[in-house]
Design a protein around this motif. Sequence first.
Motif, PDB file in Angstrom:
ATOM      1  N   GLY A  71       0.787  -1.226   0.000  1.00 45.86           N
ATOM      2  CA  GLY A  71       0.000   0.000   0.000  1.00 45.86           C
ATOM      3  C   GLY A  71       0.819   1.276   0.000  1.00 45.86           C
ATOM      4  O   GLY A  71       0.286   2.368  -0.212  1.00 45.86           O
ATOM      5  N   ALA A  72       2.108   1.153   0.234  1.00 47.25           N
ATOM      6  CA  ALA A  72       2.969   2.339   0.293  1.00 47.25           C
ATOM      7  C   ALA A  72       3.312   2.823  -1.107  1.00 47.25           C
ATOM      8  O   ALA A  72       3.328   2.049  -2.065  1.00 47.25           O
ATOM      9  N   ASP A  73       3.616   4.097  -1.198  1.00 46.82           N
ATOM     10  CA  ASP A  73       4.063   4.678  -2.462  1.00 46.82           C
ATOM     11  C   ASP A  73       5.545   4.402  -2.701  1.00 46.82           C
ATOM     12  O   ASP A  73       6.003   4.415  -3.840  1.00 46.82           O
ATOM     13  N   ASP A 137      12.665  -6.714  -8.750  1.00 42.81           N
ATOM     14  CA  ASP A 137      12.043  -5.755  -9.652  1.00 42.81           C
ATOM     15  C   ASP A 137      11.632  -4.453  -8.977  1.00 42.81           C
ATOM     16  O   ASP A 137      10.748  -3.743  -9.461  1.00 42.81           O
ATOM     17  N   ALA A 138      12.278  -4.141  -7.853  1.00 42.12           N
ATOM     18  CA  ALA A 138      12.045  -2.845  -7.224  1.00 42.12           C
ATOM     19  C   ALA A 138      12.769  -1.786  -8.054  1.00 42.12           C
ATOM     20  O   ALA A 138      13.685  -2.080  -8.814  1.00 42.12           O
ATOM     21  N   LEU A 139      12.341  -0.558  -7.905  1.00 40.42           N
ATOM     22  CA  LEU A 139      12.948   0.571  -8.618  1.00 40.42           C
ATOM     23  C   LEU A 139      13.785   1.347  -7.603  1.00 40.42           C
ATOM     24  O   LEU A 139      13.248   2.118  -6.814  1.00 40.42           O
ATOM     25  N   VAL A 140      15.077   1.103  -7.589  1.00 43.31           N
ATOM     26  CA  VAL A 140      15.944   1.660  -6.556  1.00 43.31           C
ATOM     27  C   VAL A 140      16.431   3.055  -6.949  1.00 43.31           C
ATOM     28  O   VAL A 140      16.962   3.250  -8.039  1.00 43.31           O
ATOM     29  N   LEU A 141      16.231   3.995  -6.044  1.00 40.64           N
ATOM     30  CA  LEU A 141      16.732   5.357  -6.223  1.00 40.64           C
ATOM     31  C   LEU A 141      18.260   5.304  -6.259  1.00 40.64           C
ATOM     32  O   LEU A 141      18.886   4.758  -5.356  1.00 40.64           O
ATOM     33  N   ASN A 142      18.847   5.849  -7.291  1.00 37.22           N
ATOM     34  CA  ASN A 142      20.299   5.779  -7.443  1.00 37.22           C
ATOM     35  C   ASN A 142      21.052   6.779  -6.572  1.00 37.22           C
ATOM     36  O   ASN A 142      22.017   6.432  -5.914  1.00 37.22           O
ATOM     37  N   LYS A 143      20.637   8.026  -6.601  1.00 32.48           N
ATOM     38  CA  LYS A 143      21.354   9.068  -5.878  1.00 32.48           C
ATOM     39  C   LYS A 143      20.384  10.088  -5.310  1.00 32.48           C
ATOM     40  O   LYS A 143      19.324  10.286  -5.874  1.00 32.48           O
ATOM     41  N   PRO A 144      20.754  10.764  -4.251  1.00 29.75           N
ATOM     42  CA  PRO A 144      22.023  10.647  -3.561  1.00 29.75           C
ATOM     43  C   PRO A 144      22.074   9.417  -2.659  1.00 29.75           C
ATOM     44  O   PRO A 144      21.061   9.000  -2.098  1.00 29.75           O
ATOM     45  N   MET A 174      15.642  12.503   0.630  1.00 32.41           N
ATOM     46  CA  MET A 174      14.184  12.454   0.786  1.00 32.41           C
ATOM     47  C   MET A 174      13.490  13.267  -0.308  1.00 32.41           C
ATOM     48  O   MET A 174      12.462  12.859  -0.843  1.00 32.41           O
ATOM     49  N   ALA A 175      14.066  14.412  -0.672  1.00 33.27           N
ATOM     50  CA  ALA A 175      13.505  15.199  -1.776  1.00 33.27           C
ATOM     51  C   ALA A 175      13.619  14.427  -3.089  1.00 33.27           C
ATOM     52  O   ALA A 175      12.692  14.427  -3.912  1.00 33.27           O
ATOM     53  N   ALA A 176      14.740  13.738  -3.279  1.00 34.14           N
ATOM     54  CA  ALA A 176      14.920  12.930  -4.492  1.00 34.14           C
ATOM     55  C   ALA A 176      13.935  11.767  -4.516  1.00 34.14           C
ATOM     56  O   ALA A 176      13.419  11.409  -5.580  1.00 34.14           O
ATOM     57  N   LEU A 177      13.659  11.182  -3.357  1.00 34.75           N
ATOM     58  CA  LEU A 177      12.682  10.085  -3.299  1.00 34.75           C
ATOM     59  C   LEU A 177      11.293  10.587  -3.682  1.00 34.75           C
ATOM     60  O   LEU A 177      10.582   9.938  -4.448  1.00 34.75           O
ATOM     61  N   GLN A 178      10.933  11.753  -3.185  1.00 30.45           N
ATOM     62  CA  GLN A 178       9.640  12.332  -3.546  1.00 30.45           C
ATOM     63  C   GLN A 178       9.544  12.537  -5.062  1.00 30.45           C
ATOM     64  O   GLN A 178       8.560  12.146  -5.699  1.00 30.45           O
ATOM     65  N   ALA A 179      10.571  13.115  -5.655  1.00 28.03           N
ATOM     66  CA  ALA A 179      10.584  13.349  -7.101  1.00 28.03           C
ATOM     67  C   ALA A 179      10.579  12.025  -7.863  1.00 28.03           C
ATOM     68  O   ALA A 179       9.922  11.907  -8.906  1.00 28.03           O
ATOM     69  N   PHE A 180      11.286  11.021  -7.348  1.00 29.22           N
ATOM     70  CA  PHE A 180      11.355   9.711  -7.990  1.00 29.22           C
ATOM     71  C   PHE A 180       9.982   9.040  -8.004  1.00 29.22           C
ATOM     72  O   PHE A 180       9.562   8.492  -9.027  1.00 29.22           O
ATOM     73  N   VAL A 181       9.277   9.095  -6.886  1.00 27.62           N
ATOM     74  CA  VAL A 181       7.928   8.514  -6.829  1.00 27.62           C
ATOM     75  C   VAL A 181       7.026   9.201  -7.853  1.00 27.62           C
ATOM     76  O   VAL A 181       6.283   8.546  -8.588  1.00 27.62           O
ATOM     77  N   PHE A 183       7.955  10.725 -10.591  1.00 27.99           N
ATOM     78  CA  PHE A 183       8.439  10.321 -11.915  1.00 27.99           C
ATOM     79  C   PHE A 183       7.890   8.936 -12.276  1.00 27.99           C
ATOM     80  O   PHE A 183       7.405   8.711 -13.391  1.00 27.99           O
ATOM     81  N   VAL A 184       7.969   8.008 -11.347  1.00 31.83           N
ATOM     82  CA  VAL A 184       7.465   6.653 -11.594  1.00 31.83           C
ATOM     83  C   VAL A 184       5.964   6.690 -11.857  1.00 31.83           C
ATOM     84  O   VAL A 184       5.462   6.033 -12.785  1.00 31.83           O
ATOM     85  N   ARG A 185       5.239   7.487 -11.107  1.00 29.74           N
ATOM     86  CA  ARG A 185       3.786   7.600 -11.310  1.00 29.74           C
ATOM     87  C   ARG A 185       3.474   8.152 -12.704  1.00 29.74           C
ATOM     88  O   ARG A 185       2.570   7.676 -13.369  1.00 29.74           O
ATOM     89  N   ARG A 186       4.203   9.178 -13.126  1.00 33.50           N
ATOM     90  CA  ARG A 186       3.978   9.752 -14.458  1.00 33.50           C
ATOM     91  C   ARG A 186       4.242   8.715 -15.545  1.00 33.50           C
ATOM     92  O   ARG A 186       3.495   8.617 -16.515  1.00 33.50           O
ATOM     93  N   GLY A 187       5.300   7.923 -15.366  1.00 33.55           N
ATOM     94  CA  GLY A 187       5.642   6.901 -16.340  1.00 33.55           C
ATOM     95  C   GLY A 187       4.570   5.839 -16.473  1.00 33.55           C
ATOM     96  O   GLY A 187       4.345   5.292 -17.551  1.00 33.55           O
ATOM     97  N   ARG A 188       3.881   5.576 -15.383  1.00 25.85           N
ATOM     98  CA  ARG A 188       2.836   4.546 -15.409  1.00 25.85           C
ATOM     99  C   ARG A 188       1.547   5.071 -16.018  1.00 25.85           C
ATOM    100  O   ARG A 188       0.673   4.294 -16.355  1.00 25.85           O
ATOM    101  N   THR A 189       1.422   6.386 -16.142  1.00 23.43           N
ATOM    102  CA  THR A 189       0.190   6.937 -16.709  1.00 23.43           C
ATOM    103  C   THR A 189       0.362   7.349 -18.167  1.00 23.43           C
ATOM    104  O   THR A 189      -0.573   7.836 -18.780  1.00 23.43           O
TER     105      THR A 189
END
Length: 191
Positions: A71-73, A137-144, A174-181, A183-189
């Motif tokens: 259930g988590a983002d 198949d997780a999408l791992v944040l690369n940096k920082p 944490m800011a990069a994680l927010q942007a990454f989530v 980004f992933v959401r946009r890619g799925r839509t």
Amino acid sequence: MTTSPLRIAGLCGSLRKASYNRLALEAAGSLMPAGMELSVLDIRGFPMFDADVLAEGMPAAVRKVREAVRGADAVLIASPEYNFSVSGVLKNAIDWISRGDDQPFAGKPVAILSATQGPLGGARSQYDLRKIMVFLDALVLNKPEVFIGMAPGKFDAAGVLADAPTREILGRQMAALQAFVQFVRRGRTQP
């Protein structure tokens, strides 16, 4: 229109209540941008992975955490390094959570951080954990990347992350994680 906050599931690879990784997770939660919420999941009740136990049914403690991850983002993992690799507690939790075709790490954004008493800050553990997450198949944040080495000197007596450079890089992650989530959401839509 209000948007619901991003739900971040936290996994700590140490069971010790005052572990530096638990403290780092708490610090990460406090440094998250507006619109993010961290919930640290409890893996203390997980039995050692045993296919015979699984054949009898997924233990309740595991089911609860699996559904929270599902259930988590995104997932935020903080773990020490044991013997140059992932802690046994974390590996056991991942082994349980990832059982079945419906394992919840697939397609899930994941960020990793580590805190250790030594100078390398858990680098070797993180690299092994990244391999595990890629296999799932997780999408791992690369940096920082966040390696909190010499952790006892970075937290104050109350357990607060007091080291300014560490707080800064953790806040950036944490800011990069927010942007990454997002980004992933946009890619799925996308069509």
